[in-house]
Write an enzyme that holds these catalytic residues in place. Structure first.
Site, mmCIF file in Angstrom:
data_model
loop_
_atom_site.group_PDB
_atom_site.id
_atom_site.type_symbol
_atom_site.label_atom_id
_atom_site.label_comp_id
_atom_site.label_asym_id
_atom_site.label_seq_id
_atom_site.Cartn_x
_atom_site.Cartn_y
_atom_site.Cartn_z
ATOM 1 N N TYR A 28 0.706 -1.169 0.086
ATOM 2 C CA TYR A 28 -0.122 -0.108 0.170
ATOM 3 C C TYR A 28 0.803 1.168 0.088
ATOM 4 O O TYR A 28 2.018 1.271 0.712
ATOM 5 C CB TYR A 28 -0.667 0.058 1.373
ATOM 6 N N VAL A 58 1.815 3.996 1.766
ATOM 7 C CA VAL A 58 2.669 4.533 2.623
ATOM 8 C C VAL A 58 3.367 3.364 3.308
ATOM 9 O O VAL A 58 3.606 3.609 4.693
ATOM 10 C CB VAL A 58 2.021 5.661 3.524
ATOM 11 N N LYS A 59 3.490 2.246 3.032
ATOM 12 C CA LYS A 59 3.988 1.051 3.725
ATOM 13 C C LYS A 59 5.435 1.462 3.455
ATOM 14 O O LYS A 59 6.006 2.268 2.811
ATOM 15 C CB LYS A 59 3.591 -0.307 3.252
ATOM 16 N N HIS A 60 6.383 0.363 4.064
ATOM 17 C CA HIS A 60 7.767 0.611 3.524
ATOM 18 C C HIS A 60 8.262 0.791 2.290
ATOM 19 O O HIS A 60 9.264 1.460 1.952
ATOM 20 C CB HIS A 60 8.780 -0.966 4.150
#
Ligand SMILES: *Cc1c(COP(=O)(O)O)cnc(C)c1O
Length: 382
Positions: free
Chosen positions: A179, A181-183
């Site tokens: 997604y 804004v994940k890593h």
């Protein structure tokens, strides 16, 4: 006016734009080389032999239960503090989520409480909360002793490790999220990791309608048999191409996260009103998704006022998560859960604040965030 620092911002540039343009020009939008290559590189990174790309982490979590037949009449432990996806996939299977409260110092599922329900369980999802791996020695021992299946929600745990073993390799199977804004991102997307070749084969089959043969292995084009029930949970080639570009940058992203976390933790140390969730505990080392600070349980400092003060100073924050999952209306109404049953998860939901440490944050920003946090607490306390 100083620049606003958002909680998260995907790091995309010409590399991703070119990679997507190449996919579009190639005409191969699914079932192509990018997904295959992304899976291989991800498996290597996670230290597992098999990685299966999927359309989201949630799809991967659902598939893990589906291909293992964990449905009606089964009981699956889920931490009370997690993204609702972890519980929803259990519900979607017609199984029952058994909510377990979490540890006050990490937000991870509490192994002592897990043990109290262990004899009744068919399976458990551990969630490496905000990237710090759960206490896997104790949890794996419980799973073996009581004979329940064990899976990981690794949405925020990319590169987190426990006793030197990466998240996603600490159970039968783990699901990661890409997604925005994940890593790292693939726009939307997920990856399921496992050591078990048979599980990997079933995941591959059931992410694509239960076809007996993938597209490239069909003797006559268009001919296939369907030997299982399945979904359309595939990742597409454009997403995989973005994911591959992000993997090229991942070492840099992770180094920034680690450095930012340290700088921010240093700034915030010694503030009596705050407990900061650590990035290490025992054998666990975090993936540094964010820095989470928790305000006092008695509610003497208003979290929402602190967040509003930070916003006014140009600092974006987030909340993980806005309620203990069993207290969301759907679960409350279905199972009759009441406020007070999950005291630690409820405290974290009400009083935690997640500060940004992602690759869009410079080291100077990290120090500025720490100072802003101190100022915000001082103002809200007065
Ligand atoms: C983001 C997240 C998910 C959902 O991931 P998607 O890829 O959006 O499906 C699940 N679990 C946790 C812990 C998450 O943070």
């Amino acid at each position: 006016m100083t620049q606003t620092i958002p909680f998260g911002r995907p790091q995309l540039d010409d590399a991703e734009a070119r990679a997507v343009a190449e996919v579009l020009a190639s005409g191969t939008l699914v079932h192509g080389p990018a997904t295959h290559q992304f899976e291989e590189r991800f498996a290597e990174r996670a230290g597992v032999p098999h990685a299966v790309s999927v359309s989201s982490c949630t799809a991967g979590l659902h598939l893990l239960l589906f291909v293992n037949g964990i449905g009606k009449g089964r009981r699956v432990a889920v931490p009370a503090m997690t993204h609702v996806a972890t519980a929803h996939v259990v519900e979607l299977m017609g199984a029952e989520p058994v909510f377990v409260d979490v540890e006050a110092d990490t937000g991870n599922i509490d192994p002592v409480l897990l043990e109290t329900v262990a004899p009744t369980l068919d399976a458990a999802f551990v969630v490496h909360y905000l990237g710090l791996p759960c206490e896997m020695d104790r949890i794996s021992e419980l799973a073996t002793r009581h004979g329940f299946r064990l899976f990981e929600d690794c949405a925020l745990a990319l590169d987190g490790h426990y006793n030197g073993v990466k998240a996603g390799a600490l159970s039968e199977g783990g699901s990661f999220s890409f997604y925005p804004v994940k890593h790292m991102t693939s726009i939307e997307g997920g990856m399921v990791t496992t050591r078990d070749p048979e599980l990997a084969a079933r995941l591959r089959q059931c992410r694509a309608f239960g076809y007996d043969k993938p597209l490239g292995e069909r003797a006559k084009p268009g001919f296939y048999d369907v030997t299982a029930l399945g979904f359309n949970y595939r990742m597409n080639e454009a997403e995989a191409a973005v994911g591959l570009c992000q993997m090229d940058k991942l070492d840099g992203f992770q180094a920034r996260r680690t450095e930012n976390f340290q700088a921010l933790a240093d700034e915030l140390s010694g503030i009596d009103e705050l407990s900061v969730f650590p990035d290490r505990k025992g054998k666990a080392v975090s993936s540094h998704y964010c820095l989470t600070a928790v305000l006092p349980r008695d509610g003497s400092i208003d979290r929402d006022a602190v967040a509003a003060d930070l916003k006014a100073q140009g600092i974006g924050t987030s909340i993980h998560y806005p309620n203990a999952v069993p207290l969301f209306t759907y679960y409350r109404e279905k199972y009759g859960y009441k406020t007070g049953q999950f005291p630690v998860a409820e405290w974290i939901a009400a009083q935690s604040i997640a500060l940004p440490v992602g690759p869009h944050v410079t080291i100077d920003d990290a120090r500025r965030i720490g100072q802003a946090m101190k100022d915000a607490i001082r103002r809200v306390c007065n």
